[in-house]
Design a protein around this motif. Structure first.
Motif, PDB file in Angstrom:
ATOM      1  N   LYS A 305     -17.601   7.149  16.009  1.00 36.10           N
ATOM      2  CA  LYS A 305     -18.738   7.300  15.104  1.00 36.10           C
ATOM      3  C   LYS A 305     -18.435   8.332  14.033  1.00 36.10           C
ATOM      4  N   LEU A 306     -19.124   8.130  12.910  1.00 37.13           N
ATOM      5  CA  LEU A 306     -18.960   8.980  11.736  1.00 37.13           C
ATOM      6  C   LEU A 306     -20.282   9.696  11.464  1.00 37.13           C
ATOM      7  N   VAL A 307     -20.219  11.036  11.342  1.00 35.41           N
ATOM      8  CA  VAL A 307     -21.416  11.844  11.123  1.00 35.41           C
ATOM      9  C   VAL A 307     -21.397  12.394   9.700  1.00 35.41           C
ATOM     10  N   ASN A 308     -22.432  12.067   8.930  1.00 36.89           N
ATOM     11  CA  ASN A 308     -22.629  12.645   7.599  1.00 36.89           C
ATOM     12  C   ASN A 308     -23.860  13.533   7.659  1.00 36.89           C
ATOM     13  N   ALA A 309     -23.711  14.817   7.298  1.00 39.17           N
ATOM     14  CA  ALA A 309     -24.828  15.744   7.437  1.00 39.17           C
ATOM     15  C   ALA A 309     -24.835  16.748   6.297  1.00 39.17           C
ATOM     16  N   GLU A 310     -26.052  17.261   5.995  1.00 44.80           N
ATOM     17  CA  GLU A 310     -26.226  18.295   4.989  1.00 44.80           C
ATOM     18  C   GLU A 310     -27.207  19.334   5.502  1.00 44.80           C
ATOM     19  N   GLY A 311     -27.013  20.588   5.092  1.00 40.54           N
ATOM     20  CA  GLY A 311     -27.898  21.667   5.490  1.00 40.54           C
ATOM     21  C   GLY A 311     -27.615  22.898   4.663  1.00 40.54           C
ATOM     22  N   SER A 312     -28.167  24.023   5.075  1.00 37.09           N
ATOM     23  CA  SER A 312     -27.970  25.270   4.328  1.00 37.09           C
ATOM     24  C   SER A 312     -26.917  26.175   4.955  1.00 37.09           C
ATOM     25  N   PHE A 313     -26.831  26.158   6.295  1.00 35.85           N
ATOM     26  CA  PHE A 313     -25.893  27.024   6.996  1.00 35.85           C
ATOM     27  C   PHE A 313     -25.210  26.239   8.110  1.00 35.85           C
ATOM     28  N   LEU A 314     -23.947  26.619   8.387  1.00 38.42           N
ATOM     29  CA  LEU A 314     -23.183  25.933   9.432  1.00 38.42           C
ATOM     30  C   LEU A 314     -22.218  26.914  10.068  1.00 38.42           C
ATOM     31  N   THR A 315     -22.088  26.824  11.387  1.00 34.32           N
ATOM     32  CA  THR A 315     -21.060  27.572  12.118  1.00 34.32           C
ATOM     33  C   THR A 315     -20.308  26.608  13.022  1.00 34.32           C
ATOM     34  N   VAL A 316     -19.010  26.831  13.126  1.00 39.98           N
ATOM     35  CA  VAL A 316     -18.163  26.000  13.986  1.00 39.98           C
ATOM     36  C   VAL A 316     -17.326  26.915  14.852  1.00 39.98           C
ATOM     37  N   ASP A 317     -17.356  26.709  16.143  1.00 40.42           N
ATOM     38  CA  ASP A 317     -16.476  27.408  17.074  1.00 40.42           C
ATOM     39  C   ASP A 317     -15.371  26.451  17.495  1.00 40.42           C
ATOM     40  N   LEU A 318     -14.136  26.939  17.486  1.00 47.64           N
ATOM     41  CA  LEU A 318     -12.989  26.107  17.823  1.00 47.64           C
ATOM     42  C   LEU A 318     -12.312  26.630  19.075  1.00 47.64           C
ATOM     43  N   LYS A 319     -11.753  25.728  19.832  1.00 48.05           N
ATOM     44  CA  LYS A 319     -11.034  26.064  21.054  1.00 48.05           C
ATOM     45  C   LYS A 319      -9.787  25.210  21.124  1.00 48.05           C
ATOM     46  N   GLU A 320      -8.639  25.888  21.218  1.00 47.21           N
ATOM     47  CA  GLU A 320      -7.347  25.194  21.249  1.00 47.21           C
ATOM     48  C   GLU A 320      -7.211  24.257  20.051  1.00 47.21           C
ATOM     49  N   GLN A 321      -7.597  24.791  18.883  1.00 45.57           N
ATOM     50  CA  GLN A 321      -7.485  24.082  17.607  1.00 45.57           C
ATOM     51  C   GLN A 321      -8.397  22.860  17.509  1.00 45.57           C
ATOM     52  N   LYS A 322      -9.342  22.701  18.416  1.00 43.66           N
ATOM     53  CA  LYS A 322     -10.285  21.583  18.390  1.00 43.66           C
ATOM     54  C   LYS A 322     -11.707  22.127  18.272  1.00 43.66           C
ATOM     55  N   MET A 323     -12.567  21.342  17.611  1.00 46.94           N
ATOM     56  CA  MET A 323     -13.958  21.735  17.461  1.00 46.94           C
ATOM     57  C   MET A 323     -14.638  21.759  18.817  1.00 46.94           C
ATOM     58  N   ASP A 324     -15.211  22.892  19.183  1.00 41.75           N
ATOM     59  CA  ASP A 324     -15.855  23.053  20.482  1.00 41.75           C
ATOM     60  C   ASP A 324     -17.375  23.048  20.362  1.00 41.75           C
ATOM     61  N   ARG A 325     -17.900  23.675  19.299  1.00 43.31           N
ATOM     62  CA  ARG A 325     -19.346  23.760  19.138  1.00 43.31           C
ATOM     63  C   ARG A 325     -19.675  23.862  17.655  1.00 43.31           C
ATOM     64  N   LEU A 326     -20.702  23.118  17.238  1.00 45.64           N
ATOM     65  CA  LEU A 326     -21.116  23.102  15.839  1.00 45.64           C
ATOM     66  C   LEU A 326     -22.620  23.305  15.756  1.00 45.64           C
ATOM     67  N   ARG A 327     -23.036  24.129  14.801  1.00 46.21           N
ATOM     68  CA  ARG A 327     -24.462  24.355  14.588  1.00 46.21           C
ATOM     69  C   ARG A 327     -24.736  24.290  13.094  1.00 46.21           C
ATOM     70  N   LEU A 328     -25.732  23.445  12.700  1.00 47.82           N
ATOM     71  CA  LEU A 328     -26.111  23.262  11.309  1.00 47.82           C
ATOM     72  C   LEU A 328     -27.619  23.449  11.207  1.00 47.82           C
ATOM     73  N   TRP A 329     -28.073  24.286  10.267  1.00 45.72           N
ATOM     74  CA  TRP A 329     -29.501  24.588  10.161  1.00 45.72           C
ATOM     75  C   TRP A 329     -29.807  25.096   8.762  1.00 45.72           C
ATOM     76  N   PRO A 330     -31.082  25.261   8.314  1.00 41.77           N
ATOM     77  CA  PRO A 330     -32.241  24.498   8.803  1.00 41.77           C
ATOM     78  C   PRO A 330     -32.401  23.251   7.940  1.00 41.77           C
ATOM     79  N   ASP A 331     -33.417  22.502   8.088  1.00 38.73           N
ATOM     80  CA  ASP A 331     -33.696  21.322   7.266  1.00 38.73           C
ATOM     81  C   ASP A 331     -32.479  20.423   7.161  1.00 38.73           C
ATOM     82  N   VAL A 332     -31.962  20.025   8.290  1.00 41.74           N
ATOM     83  CA  VAL A 332     -30.753  19.210   8.334  1.00 41.74           C
ATOM     84  C   VAL A 332     -31.101  17.757   8.041  1.00 41.74           C
TER      85      VAL A 332
END
Length: 395
Positions: A305-332
């Motif tokens: 699946k392909l995710v297209n998203a927009e917002g004001s702020f985003l944080t991404v945590d990576l583990k072993e060079q792979k995306m582990d956790r993503l947070r996008l806020w507000p008004d996504v």
């Protein structure tokens, strides 16, 4: 001709010379010295086994292994001449000048002024700073010990090897100088390319400030780390113990990560900060008109699946060079589309470009500037897509 062959001395108004064998011609003022030769005055001591000297011009012709020791430097050479009155020397055959702060200058031909501690090099210049674990080299350059300034061009190269992996950096011109607090600044421009195993990059001009451990990359800079590419208008990189710590893009930033085939994870924002640990990106923070295209990995390590998203702020945590956790806020806002139903227009953000063709591949590749790099750096249209994204977000 007067001569001696069991040890002797010749003295003029500038220098005192001793040797095992010596001879003097009063009509030409020429002298010749052999074996355990030593020339001394209040400024230096010259030691060699063969020396020709004129007591009228005060010029010494060097034809054998010679050392010249002064308060400011030590010179090692086997061919050249030294004007003892003007304190100037021309040295050949890969001569070496070692300054009092242990900077070692080597070159095919060196014009060196012992009074001003200034050395100008023609042909294969190498300046080694063992204390800083760094080297600057080029086909032409100079070093001023008094001001601490260095200049190199013609295949100029800077190397930093304080860590296990050496950083190789090339620019048409590389220079460095000291600030008032004795911290060093190094600048390279244009067509800057650098390579290290964990990070590669390019830009039009670059400045490194030792005091702040900050690297500034200007005019269409790009950084690569593993399968990740970071681009923007300005990139600021902070180093901690010669290792990348934080990368900051204050104007706009685009991060792309190759996933598979023609698919890329992509993030864009007006401001972007990447945090590194043990030479790997661990966290990414993006703010302002955030746009993202992501392909999340399923539990069976596939992408469907392909995710297209927009917002004001985003944080991404990576583990072993792979995306582990993503947070996008507000008004996504956004949507999720199965890959088999997605259109190619959904694959890329506006302004996305993958620049693997101009990425430095190894330490030798930094000298070869691809035509595509010239077009990317010199064309104003190269940053137009990113500007359009920014302007659309503001409107």
């Amino acid at each position: 001709i007067g001569y001696y062959f069991e040890g002797g001395k010749i003295v003029d108004d500038k220098n005192e010379l001793t040797s095992v064998y010596g001879q003097y011609a009063p009509d030409t003022k020429d002298t010749e010295f052999l074996f355990d030769v030593e020339m001394t005055n209040e400024k230096f001591v010259l030691r060699t086994d063969t020396l020709f000297y004129n007591t009228d011009t005060h010029v010494a012709d060097i034809t054998g292994y010679t050392t010249i020791v002064s308060d400011s430097s030590v010179v090692y050479t086997d061919k050249g001449w030294y004007d003892t009155q003007a304190d100037r020397a021309v040295l050949y055959n890969r001569s070496i000048v070692v300054s009092k702060d242990n900077q070692k200058l080597t070159g095919d031909k060196i014009f060196y002024n012992l009074a001003t501690c200034f050395g100008e090099v023609f042909g294969n210049m190498v300046l080694v700073d063992s204390a800083k674990c760094s080297t600057i080299s080029g086909g032409y350059g100079y070093y001023n010990e008094v001001t601490g300034s260095t200049f190199a061009t013609k295949r100029a190269l800077a190397m930093e090897y304080s860590k296990q992996d050496t950083l190789f950096l090339h620019g048409d011109t590389i220079r460095s100088y000291l600030l008032e607090d004795s911290s060093r600044v190094m600048c390279a421009h244009p067509k800057v390319r650098f390579y290290r195993v964990d990070v590669q990059g390019l830009c039009d001009s670059m400045t490194f400030v030792e005091r702040d451990s900050m690297l500034w990359m200007h005019r269409h800079p790009i950084l690569w780390n593993e399968e990740k590419q970071v681009s923007g208008n300005v990139i600021q990189v902070h180093f901690n113990d010669s290792t990348v710590d934080v990368a900051y893009l204050p104007e706009y930033g685009m991060l792309a990560e190759h996933v598979a085939d023609e698919f890329y994870n992509q993030l864009y924002g007006k401001e972007m900060t990447a945090y590194f640990e043990n030479q790997e990106m661990r966290r990414l923070e993006v703010s302002g008109n955030v746009q993202a295209i992501l392909l999340p990995m399923e539990n069976d390590s596939t992408y469907n699946k392909l995710v297209n998203a927009e917002g004001s702020f985003l944080t991404v945590d990576l583990k072993e060079q792979k995306m582990d956790r993503l947070r996008l806020w507000p008004d996504v806002t956004g949507k999720v589309t199965p890959i088999y139903l997605s259109k190619k227009s959904q694959y890329y953000l506006k302004g996305f470009q993958w620049h693997d063709d101009i990425r430095p591949k190894d330490k030798y590749d930094i000298f070869d500037t691809p035509k595509a790099m010239d077009e990317y750096i010199n064309s104003p249209e190269s940053i137009a897509p990113a500007r359009r994204i920014r302007e659309e977000g503001e409107n």
